[in-house]
Design an enzyme around this catalytic site. Structure first.
Site, PDB file in Angstrom:
ATOM      1  N   ASN A   8      -0.503   3.319   9.226  1.00 18.67           N
ATOM      2  CA  ASN A   8      -1.951   3.151   9.066  1.00 18.67           C
ATOM      3  C   ASN A   8      -2.472   1.887   9.727  1.00 18.67           C
ATOM      4  OD1 ASN A   8      -4.550   3.929   7.571  1.00 18.67           O
ATOM      5  ND2 ASN A   8      -4.234   1.814   6.919  1.00 18.67           N
ATOM      6  N   ASP A  50      -6.558  -1.525  10.707  1.00 18.17           N
ATOM      7  CA  ASP A  50      -6.142  -0.140  10.876  1.00 18.17           C
ATOM      8  C   ASP A  50      -5.939   0.187  12.354  1.00 18.17           C
ATOM      9  OD1 ASP A  50      -6.807  -0.051   8.123  1.00 18.17           O
ATOM     10  OD2 ASP A  50      -7.308   2.073   8.311  1.00 18.17           O
ATOM     11  N   ASP A  98       4.002   5.152   4.692  1.00 14.50           N
ATOM     12  CA  ASP A  98       3.125   4.381   3.816  1.00 14.50           C
ATOM     13  C   ASP A  98       1.677   4.841   3.951  1.00 14.50           C
ATOM     14  OD1 ASP A  98       2.649   1.943   2.108  1.00 14.50           O
ATOM     15  OD2 ASP A  98       1.475   1.350   3.874  1.00 14.50           O
ATOM     16  N   GLU A 115       3.878   8.843   1.052  1.00 17.63           N
ATOM     17  CA  GLU A 115       3.235   8.155  -0.065  1.00 17.63           C
ATOM     18  C   GLU A 115       1.762   8.553  -0.033  1.00 17.63           C
ATOM     19  OE1 GLU A 115       1.800   3.876  -1.853  1.00 17.63           O
ATOM     20  OE2 GLU A 115       1.666   4.400   0.257  1.00 17.63           O
TER      21      GLU A 115
END
Length: 541
Positions: free
Chosen positions: A142, A203, A233, A275
């Site tokens: 991310n 990001d 993640d 996740e």
């Protein structure tokens, strides 16, 4: 988002709508036929390398320390009993990073210096594989660190091509945070950049094909070193399209399909674990049509286990499992990754007040569930960590013994020391010496799970329970003609007798607080009773 936002007004940004950040990258090739699920019958152990074992006395855990202790996790010999018996390691980020936790990556291709070198990493992987242990790396897609050369150059003008690798706007679009935090647009000298978690974690623009290609190549490079998969993640936040379209976007699912297909074209056994911290129904979408991630963490089930034990009733777990069954109807139940706690949560032992019976029931429940269970380092000891909001309290050094300075973690000063409120016996040496310890429960039940395909890979159904009070619970695991029945009492008082709608002659495989021998009659298993927090695994022949 991405480079197309540069210089746009807020209205123009918002007008981009759901296609605002694009779906860059090459089309996904067809998945090869060999997508063997090596993880199906495994138990995974999460390790924070910084807190596990320090080999050089500098107070920081490292790869050499972890390698030296692999035999404590799995020595490769199923006949021995001094190891825990786990099958895979999930390493929290080990890449170069300016932070202690590593979730802001500065260089995806190098090992963080306090942890060692690439040669140390290769030695760890080789030693793990020699023992039959797989290795999963934490991959942060991310965002990167604000100190990463990509981001530094994207805002300095030194590398104009890197501008599109992050999400920039000439003005503040004014979006709210999708989390409980500051608005995600952050000011810089050359504009506003999007960073959901922190200004130090900008990001990445995953809609830029060059970014997707680079990150996919990074993952391939670690697979080439022998890594067996990745924990991904914060997957819910990979793409954002507007002030109310910042999580779980269609482009995220398309991106994951492309990444998996491109990796598996060369490494068909590579595992991706998501996740996706959300309710069960949302988590299930990350399975896709079996072409996105292969595993995703079961957050609702973790919450339900705590609630059942804390509340003394099985209803929360029953409801969570029913929702999982509905969400995965027609899909592969092997998609699930049950767990109790992780590095972002209060440790299970602290949440349950350190009560031994409650912790043993939590362990038994976890290892009874379908899917691939994950354990957090120290969970098998009943480590509570420190108190307080500081996340480091959830990530305290492992306790190897009760007597040496640093509890065997280091000969120096530990990188972090929490309040000394661990209970006596919460260390590996003491736990091994005590046959009634939580560590023995984990070790024995992991071995039981390995030895019973019904538990490790079988189907799961919830038979009807009659009697036993609000705490009574049953789960039937089966494959072929083999069946294992798990019964439990989440109540704070003894259950009394109860029956379970399951045919077969029961025989106890492992138990705690079972008041007598179960019997069978008329398609029912009769359980004479379970103590408070009691449980049993029963074979049904």
């Amino acid at each position: 988002m991405g480079s197309r936002m540069l210089g746009m007004t807020v209205a123009a940004v918002l007008a981009l709508g759901p296609t605002g950040c694009g779906g860059g990258g090459a089309p996904a090739p067809s998945l090869p036929p060999n997508t063997s699920g090596w993880w199906r019958d495994k138990v995974v152990y999460e390790v924070f390398v910084r807190s596990f074992a320090d080999s050089d006395g500098d107070g920081t855990g490292d790869l050499k320390g972890l390698t030296a202790h692999l035999d404590d996790l799995n020595d490769g010999n199923p006949a021995t009993t001094a190891d825990l018996g786990v099958d895979a390691l999930w390493l929290m980020p080990v890449f170069d990073s300016p932070s202690y936790h590593g979730y802001d990556v500065r260089d995806y291709r190098t090992i963080d210096a306090p942890y060692g070198t690439l040669a140390d990493f290769d030695a760890l992987v080789a030693a793990a594989h020699a023992r039959g242990i797989k290795v999963i790396l934490d991959m942060v897609l991310n965002h990167s660190s604000s100190q990463h050369a990509w981001f530094v150059n994207s805002q300095s003008g030194a590398d104009a091509a890197r501008r599109s690798w992050y999400v920039w706007s000439a003005t503040d679009p004014g979006w709210p945070s999708p989390l409980l935090g500051a608005p995600p647009w952050r000011p810089a000298a050359t504009g506003w950049f999007y960073a959901v978690f922190s200004p130090s974690m900008p990001d990445l623009n995953l809609g830029e094909p060059a970014v997707e290609a680079e990150l996919t190549d990074v993952m391939r490079s670690w697979l080439a070193r022998g890594v067996d998969g990745f924990r991904l993640d914060a997957v819910r936040y990979l793409f954002a399209n507007g002030p109310d379209q910042q999580i779980d976007q269609p482009e995220t699912h398309a991106f994951l399909r492309r990444v998996r297909a491109n990796l598996q074209a060369q490494y068909p056994r590579a595992l991706l674990v998501a996740e996706a911290w959300a309710n069960t129904e949302t988590v299930a979408t990350y399975y896709g049509a079996g072409d996105e991630v292969q595993l995703a963490f079961s957050f609702d089930q973790a919450d339900a286990i705590r609630a059942a034990i804390g509340g003394g009733t099985s209803s929360s777990l029953v409801n969570a499992l029913a929702r999982t069954e509905a969400a995965l109807a027609g899909k592969d139940r092997g998609f699930e990754a049950p767990f109790l706690s992780n590095h972002d949560q209060v440790r299970e032992a602290r949440a349950l007040g350190g009560e031994p019976a409650a912790l043993k029931l939590a362990a038994a429940t976890l290892l009874a569930l379908p899917g691939t269970p994950f354990l957090y380092y120290g969970e098998e000891l009943g480590m509570q960590g420190g108190s307080g909001a500081d996340d480091r309290n959830k990530r305290t050094p492992y306790r190897w013994d009760a007597t040496t300075p640093g509890h065997g973690f280091t000969t120096g000063t530990p990188w972090f020391t929490a309040a000394p409120d661990e209970a006596p016996g919460v260390d590996l040496a003491s736990a091994r010496a005590d046959p009634g310890s939580l560590w023995h429960v984990y070790r024995d039940l992991i071995a039981l799970r390995h030895g019973r395909p019904a538990l490790s890979t079988g189907d799961a159904t919830r038979p009807v329970v009659t009697g036993g009070g609000a705490g009574a619970f049953a789960l039937l695991r089966s494959t072929g003609g083999a069946r294992v029945l798990f019964v439990a009492n989440f109540g704070t008082a003894a259950s009394g007798p109860f029956t379970v709608s399951a045919a077969g002659t029961p025989a106890a495989l492992a138990s705690s607080g079972l008041s007598g021998a179960p019997t069978a009659a008329g398609g029912q298993v009769a359980v004479p009773g379970l103590d408070a927090r009691g449980w049993a695994f029963l074979s049904l022949e």
